[in-house]
Motif scaffolding. Structure first.
Motif, PDB file in Angstrom:
ATOM      1  N   ARG A 457       0.913  -1.136  -0.152  1.00  0.00           N
ATOM      2  CA  ARG A 457      -0.049   0.070  -0.136  1.00  0.00           C
ATOM      3  C   ARG A 457       0.795   1.077  -0.087  1.00  0.00           C
ATOM      4  O   ARG A 457       0.542   2.240  -0.752  1.00  0.00           O
ATOM      5  N   CYS A 458       1.998   1.249   0.776  1.00  0.00           N
ATOM      6  CA  CYS A 458       2.867   2.605   0.679  1.00  0.00           C
ATOM      7  C   CYS A 458       3.455   2.642  -0.292  1.00  0.00           C
ATOM      8  O   CYS A 458       3.722   3.574  -1.041  1.00  0.00           O
ATOM      9  N   ALA A 459       4.313   1.597  -1.089  1.00  0.00           N
ATOM     10  CA  ALA A 459       5.063   1.643  -2.262  1.00  0.00           C
ATOM     11  C   ALA A 459       4.259   2.024  -3.592  1.00  0.00           C
ATOM     12  O   ALA A 459       5.139   2.514  -4.336  1.00  0.00           O
ATOM     13  N   VAL A 460       2.867   1.789  -3.621  1.00  0.00           N
ATOM     14  CA  VAL A 460       2.369   1.824  -4.588  1.00  0.00           C
ATOM     15  C   VAL A 460       2.463   3.517  -4.874  1.00  0.00           C
ATOM     16  O   VAL A 460       2.012   3.959  -5.995  1.00  0.00           O
ATOM     17  N   ALA A 461       2.513   4.435  -3.881  1.00  0.00           N
ATOM     18  CA  ALA A 461       2.476   5.772  -3.964  1.00  0.00           C
ATOM     19  C   ALA A 461       3.859   6.190  -4.222  1.00  0.00           C
ATOM     20  O   ALA A 461       4.004   7.442  -4.431  1.00  0.00           O
ATOM     21  N   TRP A 462       5.000   5.580  -4.339  1.00  0.00           N
ATOM     22  CA  TRP A 462       6.216   5.827  -4.600  1.00  0.00           C
ATOM     23  C   TRP A 462       6.289   6.054  -6.327  1.00  0.00           C
ATOM     24  O   TRP A 462       5.790   5.529  -7.082  1.00  0.00           O
ATOM     25  N   PRO A 463       7.253   7.236  -6.344  1.00  0.00           N
ATOM     26  CA  PRO A 463       7.532   7.344  -7.874  1.00  0.00           C
ATOM     27  C   PRO A 463       8.294   6.394  -8.669  1.00  0.00           C
ATOM     28  O   PRO A 463       9.184   5.634  -8.046  1.00  0.00           O
ATOM     29  N   GLY A 464       8.215   6.318  -9.827  1.00  0.00           N
ATOM     30  CA  GLY A 464       8.868   5.418 -10.933  1.00  0.00           C
ATOM     31  C   GLY A 464       8.724   3.998 -10.422  1.00  0.00           C
ATOM     32  O   GLY A 464       7.475   3.387 -10.114  1.00  0.00           O
ATOM     33  N   GLU A 465       9.832   3.175 -10.623  1.00  0.00           N
ATOM     34  CA  GLU A 465       9.866   1.930 -10.136  1.00  0.00           C
ATOM     35  C   GLU A 465      10.435   1.389  -9.098  1.00  0.00           C
ATOM     36  O   GLU A 465      11.142   0.450  -9.033  1.00  0.00           O
ATOM     37  N   LEU A 466      10.285   2.179  -8.056  1.00  0.00           N
ATOM     38  CA  LEU A 466      11.016   1.869  -6.699  1.00  0.00           C
ATOM     39  C   LEU A 466      10.231   0.709  -6.289  1.00  0.00           C
ATOM     40  O   LEU A 466       9.313   0.414  -6.250  1.00  0.00           O
ATOM     41  N   GLY A 467      11.232  -0.308  -5.878  1.00  0.00           N
ATOM     42  CA  GLY A 467      10.751  -1.498  -5.294  1.00  0.00           C
ATOM     43  C   GLY A 467      10.591  -1.580  -3.868  1.00  0.00           C
ATOM     44  O   GLY A 467      11.216  -0.778  -3.056  1.00  0.00           O
ATOM     45  N   ILE A 468       9.944  -2.598  -3.365  1.00  0.00           N
ATOM     46  CA  ILE A 468       9.805  -2.779  -1.946  1.00  0.00           C
ATOM     47  C   ILE A 468      10.089  -4.156  -1.429  1.00  0.00           C
ATOM     48  O   ILE A 468       9.492  -5.047  -2.233  1.00  0.00           O
ATOM     49  N   ALA A 469      11.161  -4.364  -0.551  1.00  0.00           N
ATOM     50  CA  ALA A 469      11.441  -5.625  -0.323  1.00  0.00           C
ATOM     51  C   ALA A 469      10.869  -6.125   1.058  1.00  0.00           C
ATOM     52  O   ALA A 469      10.781  -5.129   2.207  1.00  0.00           O
ATOM     53  N   VAL A 470      10.271  -7.129   1.400  1.00  0.00           N
ATOM     54  CA  VAL A 470       9.557  -7.735   2.321  1.00  0.00           C
ATOM     55  C   VAL A 470      10.245  -9.124   2.993  1.00  0.00           C
ATOM     56  O   VAL A 470      10.308  -9.891   2.269  1.00  0.00           O
ATOM     57  N   ASN A 471      10.936  -8.994   4.152  1.00  0.00           N
ATOM     58  CA  ASN A 471      11.029 -10.052   4.704  1.00  0.00           C
ATOM     59  C   ASN A 471      10.127 -11.486   5.012  1.00  0.00           C
ATOM     60  O   ASN A 471       8.976 -11.053   5.635  1.00  0.00           O
ATOM     61  N   VAL A 472      10.431 -12.664   4.690  1.00  0.00           N
ATOM     62  CA  VAL A 472       9.298 -13.583   5.010  1.00  0.00           C
ATOM     63  C   VAL A 472       9.893 -14.530   5.856  1.00  0.00           C
ATOM     64  O   VAL A 472      11.148 -15.192   5.594  1.00  0.00           O
ATOM     65  N   SER A 473       9.203 -15.087   6.725  1.00  0.00           N
ATOM     66  CA  SER A 473       9.682 -16.117   7.818  1.00  0.00           C
ATOM     67  C   SER A 473       9.611 -17.290   7.394  1.00  0.00           C
ATOM     68  O   SER A 473       8.805 -17.643   6.723  1.00  0.00           O
ATOM     69  N   PRO A 474      10.397 -18.060   7.759  1.00  0.00           N
ATOM     70  CA  PRO A 474      10.454 -19.754   7.359  1.00  0.00           C
ATOM     71  C   PRO A 474       9.014 -20.432   7.939  1.00  0.00           C
ATOM     72  O   PRO A 474       8.408 -20.859   7.622  1.00  0.00           O
ATOM     73  N   ALA A 475       8.830 -19.744   9.139  1.00  0.00           N
ATOM     74  CA  ALA A 475       7.200 -20.279   9.785  1.00  0.00           C
ATOM     75  C   ALA A 475       6.213 -20.091   8.804  1.00  0.00           C
ATOM     76  O   ALA A 475       5.042 -20.847   8.733  1.00  0.00           O
ATOM     77  N   GLN A 476       6.188 -18.912   8.126  1.00  0.00           N
ATOM     78  CA  GLN A 476       5.222 -18.368   7.133  1.00  0.00           C
ATOM     79  C   GLN A 476       5.116 -19.656   6.008  1.00  0.00           C
ATOM     80  O   GLN A 476       3.980 -19.923   5.486  1.00  0.00           O
ATOM     81  N   PHE A 477       6.381 -20.238   5.720  1.00  0.00           N
ATOM     82  CA  PHE A 477       6.188 -21.222   4.612  1.00  0.00           C
ATOM     83  C   PHE A 477       5.454 -22.794   5.129  1.00  0.00           C
ATOM     84  O   PHE A 477       4.775 -23.096   4.731  1.00  0.00           O
ATOM     85  N   ARG A 478       5.865 -22.840   6.537  1.00  0.00           N
ATOM     86  CA  ARG A 478       5.503 -24.019   7.131  1.00  0.00           C
ATOM     87  C   ARG A 478       3.899 -24.048   7.198  1.00  0.00           C
ATOM     88  O   ARG A 478       3.337 -24.958   7.267  1.00  0.00           O
ATOM     89  N   GLN A 479       3.484 -22.601   7.866  1.00  0.00           N
ATOM     90  CA  GLN A 479       2.039 -22.581   7.955  1.00  0.00           C
ATOM     91  C   GLN A 479       1.136 -22.692   6.812  1.00  0.00           C
ATOM     92  O   GLN A 479      -0.177 -22.940   6.862  1.00  0.00           O
ATOM     93  N   GLY A 480       1.611 -22.091   5.792  1.00  0.00           N
ATOM     94  CA  GLY A 480       0.957 -22.117   4.541  1.00  0.00           C
ATOM     95  C   GLY A 480       0.269 -20.864   4.235  1.00  0.00           C
ATOM     96  O   GLY A 480       0.060 -20.022   5.368  1.00  0.00           O
ATOM     97  N   GLY A 481      -0.390 -20.484   3.401  1.00  0.00           N
ATOM     98  CA  GLY A 481      -1.223 -19.152   2.795  1.00  0.00           C
ATOM     99  C   GLY A 481      -0.148 -18.145   2.540  1.00  0.00           C
ATOM    100  O   GLY A 481      -0.730 -17.104   2.346  1.00  0.00           O
TER     101      GLY A 481
END
Length: 639
Positions: A457-481
């Motif tokens: 939601r925040c990154a969509v307001a940034w100019p140009g093609e600025l990217g947004i990096a998000v850390n993903v926990s190993p537990a999120q892979f194990r829990q699914g979704g």
């Protein structure tokens, strides 16, 4: 130290499922007495019915036969008297006139009498033998011309019926006694054996034959009551078998069962006469030690147990070497606020379990005694979990964004979203203090989904093609979704998938590799970029790069901090950057804090950097202002 040292002689080995001798107090069935009494009562009732029913039947049948005969005889006698009265009406003036008795049949033993309407005896016929007691009588009206003139009575003895009943009673009584003996002795013996076996199975582990959790709790209650009376000391040791799962996975469950039985025998061989070993479930055991001088006795016992288990175990599928984690809690005459009430079984078990958890987390391999500080940590952990759940419900989290700079284009290329939380009453909480608990409790799934959606939601307001990096926990892979959360965040924010970058650690790929790689491939085909975070600190890094075409490799800050000071750090950074170029993968250097580090990275050809030199984590509005800095040199100068 040989394996045989810890094996019991064959004659001392207790069969795992057979009931122990009946004399052991702890193995007696608590319901045996009540069951025996119930069976005895039912057997006595059955025997009584056998003994009483036939005599009662004989008596009732005999009495009914006599009464039927009397009814017929009295009716016949009344008819005869009526005929006599018609021919001789003067008989009603007679006074106890004697008439001959019948000489044949059962009527020969019958006493017959005739009474007038006033009840005066008019006639009677006596048998040759007096009618013996007890007797039965029957009256019938004597009618002449439809007028009742008197009554005819027939009386017979019931002594023959009583004698027959007595004989039947003797026979049925003997039969009843036999029935009682047969139904009482043999079934009770069998029931006793069945109840003892059922009691043993209900209170003992089927595999090892050791007392189970229920039996241990009952014994602990009684032991604490005795210790309270004697003002003595006791200890509970919670044991957890290390590396047991690997034996099950590699050698099979049958080998795991054999291992548990052998370990149980070894542990039993280490106990004192009054000690008790129980299997609480799985690979967890418990020992009750009392009486003894504490804590010296508990420490010595724990070390004997650990030495016994450390010896290799020969199994059918190979050899197993396991270890033991031990947590110890002591029962003291005086309780405390930290340790709980004195001699409280529940508190003692809880304290021993806490000490076991501490022992499993430690690396020294020594037994761990309960310390009040463990309670403080547990309470703090529970309090943190409560606050964390409330933070999820109330939306108390926020994001900070650390700029990422492209050394090639000399401008800001994007930002990494970092989770922040101001805990009520505690201030800002570092992520490493609450993220592990969120992973343990499963809260990482809703938190991770919120981070994804807020970052997009925040990154969509940034100019140009600025990217947004998000850390993903190993537990999120194990829990699914995770895949669904990414799709939902992109759909709701409208952010292009190519501007979203997911940062994963190598730990993600160490579990369910094929399934994880398949999901990452689907996300990458969707347009989402995938980066490896903390590269070089895990295992098989090169193998993972070969299996999956990552978009970016992030060099861990531990190597960057030693740049210019440690030649090996420079060589590693050079190798990683060169490898990333060869594979067509971008390289990002984390933790850049000095100008010299940035210059060395630029010279090595590193494409992207981030760190305090270029900007600390900041709110989204401040990051937008920083984007106006067009060159790296200006950004460094501003810093």
């Amino acid at each position: 130290m040989s394996l045989a040292r810890f094996s019991l002689p064959q004659r001392l080995r207790r069969p795992p499922v057979l009931p122990p001798p009946a004399g052991r107090a702890q193995d007696r069935c608590p319901h045996r007495g009540a069951a025996t009494r119930s069976v005895t009562v039912l057997t006595a009732v059955a025997a009584a019915l056998v003994a009483i029913s036939p005599p009662a039947g004989v008596f009732m049948a005999g009495r009914a036969h006599v009464e039927a005969a009397l009814e017929a005889s009295a009716a016949l006698h009344a008819v005869e008297v009526a005929e006599m009265a018609r021919t001789n009406p003067a008989i009603w003036q007679s006074d106890a006139l004697q008439i001959p008795a019948p000489s044949r049949g059962r009527a020969a033993d019958e006493l017959r009498r005739v009474y007038d309407v006033a009840g005066r005896l008019v006639m009677e016929s006596r048998p040759a033998r007096p009618v013996a007691w007890p007797i039965a009588s029957r009256l019938e009206a004597v009618q002449v011309g439809g007028v009742r003139m008197g009554d005819a009575e027939a009386t017979r003895s019931l002594r023959g019926v009583l004698l027959g009943t007595l004989l039947a009673s003797l026979l049925s009584g003997a039969l009843g006694i036999l029935v009682f003996l047969l139904l009482r002795v043999l079934p009770i013996r069998r029931m006793d054996a069945a109840l003892r076996r059922a009691s043993h199975l209900a209170t003992h582990d089927l595999l090892t034959g050791l007392p189970n959790r229920v039996h241990f709790a009952d014994r602990l209650d009684r032991a604490m009551a005795r210790a309270r009376r004697q003002n003595g000391a006791a200890a509970v040791l919670c044991l957890d078998l290390k590396r047991f799962k690997s034996v099950n996975d590699t050698l099979g469950h049958a080998a795991g069962d054999d291992l548990l039985k052998e370990i149980s025998r070894r542990l039993e061989a280490c106990l004192g006469r009054d000690d008790m070993l129980a299997r609480l479930g799985g690979n967890e055991f418990a020992v009750l030690q009392m009486p003894a001088v504490q804590p010296q006795a508990a420490d010595a016992l724990a070390r004997r147990l650990m030495a016994a288990v450390a010896e290799p175990v020969v199994l059918s599928g190979g050899q197993a070497v396991v270890g033991l984690s031990i947590g110890i809690a002591l029962a003291t005459p005086a309780g405390s606020a930290e340790c709980g009430p004195a001699y409280d079984p529940a508190v003692l078990m809880q304290n021993a379990h806490l000490a076991l958890c501490q022992s499993k987390q430690g690396s020294r391999g020594a037994p761990c005694f309960f310390d009040p500080e463990m309670n403080h940590r547990l309470r703090e952990k529970r309090s943190l979990e409560i606050d964390l759940r409330q933070a999820v419900e109330r939306g108390e989290f926020r994001l900070a964004f650390q700029p990422q700079y492209s050394l090639e284009q000399q401008r800001v290329s994007g930002a990494e979203a970092l989770l922040r939380w101001t805990r009520p009453g505690h201030g800002n909480m570092p992520p490493d203090q609450f993220i592990p608990l969120a992973e343990e409790t499963g809260l990482i799934a809703p938190i991770g989904a919120w981070v994804l959606e807020e970052a997009c939601r925040c990154a969509v307001a940034w100019p140009g093609e600025l990217g947004i990096a998000v850390n993903v926990s190993p537990a999120q892979f194990r829990q699914g979704g995770l895949e669904e959360a990414v799709e939902a965040a992109l759909a709701r924010s409208g952010l292009a998938a190519s501007r979203l970058e997911l940062e994963i650690t190598e730990g993600v790929l160490m579990h369910d590799t094929e399934e994880t790689l398949d999901m990452l491939q689907r996300l990458r085909r969707r347009g989402v970029r995938i980066a490896v975070d903390d590269f070089g600190t895990g295992y098989s890094s090169l193998g993972y790069l070969q299996k999956f075409p990552f978009d970016k490799v992030k060099i861990d800050r531990s190597f960057i901090q030693r740049l210019g000071q440690d030649a090996s750090a420079g060589a590693i950074v050079r190798a990683v950057v060169g490898m990333s170029h060869a594979l067509g993968v971008r390289a990002n250097a984390e933790g850049v804090e000095l100008r010299e580090q940035a210059e060395l990275l630029c010279a090595e050809g590193c494409e992207e950097v981030q760190g305090y030199l270029f900007g600390r984590p900041m709110p989204a509005a401040e990051f937008l202002r920083l984007v106006d800095t067009t060159t790296v040199a200006e950004a460094v100068g501003a810093a």
